[in-house]
Enzyme design. Structure first.
Site, mmCIF file in Angstrom:
data_model
loop_
_atom_site.group_PDB
_atom_site.id
_atom_site.type_symbol
_atom_site.label_atom_id
_atom_site.label_comp_id
_atom_site.label_asym_id
_atom_site.label_seq_id
_atom_site.Cartn_x
_atom_site.Cartn_y
_atom_site.Cartn_z
ATOM 1 N N LEU A 1 6.473 1.875 4.634
ATOM 2 C CA LEU A 1 7.562 2.237 3.726
ATOM 3 C C LEU A 1 8.237 3.548 4.143
ATOM 4 O O LEU A 1 9.377 3.798 3.778
ATOM 5 C CB LEU A 1 7.042 2.350 2.286
ATOM 6 C CG LEU A 1 6.542 1.047 1.643
ATOM 7 C CD1 LEU A 1 5.910 1.331 0.283
ATOM 8 C CD2 LEU A 1 7.662 0.022 1.516
ATOM 9 N N GLN B 1 2.972 10.113 1.098
ATOM 10 C CA GLN B 1 4.287 9.462 1.176
ATOM 11 C C GLN B 1 5.196 9.819 0.004
ATOM 12 O O GLN B 1 6.409 9.646 0.084
ATOM 13 C CB GLN B 1 4.135 7.934 1.235
ATOM 14 C CG GLN B 1 3.506 7.450 2.536
ATOM 15 C CD GLN B 1 3.403 5.940 2.562
ATOM 16 O OE1 GLN B 1 2.475 5.363 2.013
ATOM 17 N NE2 GLN B 1 4.356 5.280 3.195
ATOM 18 N N GLY C 1 0.821 -1.202 0.000
ATOM 19 C CA GLY C 1 0.000 0.000 0.000
ATOM 20 C C GLY C 1 0.854 1.251 0.000
ATOM 21 O O GLY C 1 2.000 1.236 0.457
ATOM 22 N N HIS D 1 -2.555 7.591 6.994
ATOM 23 C CA HIS D 1 -1.591 8.463 6.292
ATOM 24 C C HIS D 1 -2.277 9.733 5.787
ATOM 25 O O HIS D 1 -1.703 10.822 5.832
ATOM 26 C CB HIS D 1 -0.989 7.742 5.078
ATOM 27 C CG HIS D 1 0.237 6.945 5.386
ATOM 28 N ND1 HIS D 1 1.366 7.487 5.965
ATOM 29 C CD2 HIS D 1 0.534 5.636 5.183
ATOM 30 C CE1 HIS D 1 2.295 6.541 6.108
ATOM 31 N NE2 HIS D 1 1.811 5.412 5.646
ATOM 32 N N HIS E 1 -4.404 1.630 7.672
ATOM 33 C CA HIS E 1 -3.050 2.208 7.642
ATOM 34 C C HIS E 1 -2.964 3.367 6.633
ATOM 35 O O HIS E 1 -2.434 4.435 6.947
ATOM 36 C CB HIS E 1 -2.054 1.097 7.286
ATOM 37 C CG HIS E 1 -0.610 1.518 7.250
ATOM 38 N ND1 HIS E 1 0.314 1.098 8.169
ATOM 39 C CD2 HIS E 1 0.064 2.319 6.376
ATOM 40 C CE1 HIS E 1 1.499 1.630 7.866
ATOM 41 N NE2 HIS E 1 1.372 2.371 6.773
ATOM 42 N N GLU E 2 -3.504 3.154 5.426
ATOM 43 C CA GLU E 2 -3.400 4.190 4.382
ATOM 44 C C GLU E 2 -4.283 5.401 4.697
ATOM 45 O O GLU E 2 -3.896 6.548 4.454
ATOM 46 C CB GLU E 2 -3.751 3.626 2.998
ATOM 47 C CG GLU E 2 -2.897 2.445 2.514
ATOM 48 C CD GLU E 2 -1.400 2.641 2.685
ATOM 49 O OE1 GLU E 2 -0.918 3.775 2.634
ATOM 50 O OE2 GLU E 2 -0.703 1.626 2.891
HETATM 51 ZN ZN LIG Z 1 2.678 3.548 5.706
#
Ligand SMILES: [Zn+2]
Length: 169
Positions: free
Chosen positions: A93, A50, A45, A138, A134-135
């Site tokens: 990441l 990011q 993902g 973000h 999780h995304e």
């Molecule tokens: Zn992440």
């Protein structure tokens, strides 16, 4: 095009991203680059902040490019229902080489828009539910370390500070 992924410490990762409002070639290009970047990392993902773009866009592919049907590209995702709980080791990441157990919902319904502005709704569970959670974090400037105990969070932060000081972050 494979883009570089921002790491913990970058202000873009702490910004609440803006909803996607215009759909077209520019958005498609960002999504394409995100998918390529996600696959090359490799990761399951990626969220637009990011790569330094603070819009509410995320790409998810549990098959990491093996199965085209698994690719999800979603704008303005919202969790409209969730239930249960799962605990699993999780990484990011943007925080390479760190992973910790994070509690996430077991199941959820996510609503959002595709790259053409069409409504999509996805029922997610287990790893897919974890990824969405999780995304979407973000997109709200939240990282998985924020969901850890204060002690664990401080330990990770201190290790990252040391790495940064040594020029290794
Ligand atoms: Zn992440």
């Amino acid at each position: 095009m494979i883009l570089s992924i921002l790491k913990y410490g970058a202000p873009e990762l702490r910004t609440v991203s803006k909803p996607v409002k215009s759909f077209g070639a520019e958005l498609e290009k960002i999504a394409k680059n995100m998918i390529e970047t996600m696959y090359s990392s490799p990761g399951v993902g990626l969220a637009a902040p990011q790569i330094g773009i603070n819009i509410r866009l995320a790409t998810i592919d549990l098959s990491v490019g093996e199965d085209a049907d698994k690719l999800i590209v979603i704008c303005n995702p919202e969790i409209i229902d969730s239930s249960g709980e799962q605990r699993c080791d999780e990484g990011c990441l943007s925080i390479p080489d760190f992973s910790e157990t994070v509690v996430r919902p077991m199941k959820m319904t996510v609503r959002g828009l595709d790259l053409h502005g069409g409504e999509i709704q996805i029922e997610a569970e287990e790893l897919l539910a974890r990824c969405f959670s999780h995304e979407i974090d973000h997109l709200n400037g939240v990282l998985f370390v924020d969901r850890l105990s204060p002690l664990k969070r401080t330990l990770i932060r201190n290790k990252i500070k040391k790495l940064a000081k040594a020029g290794e972050w």
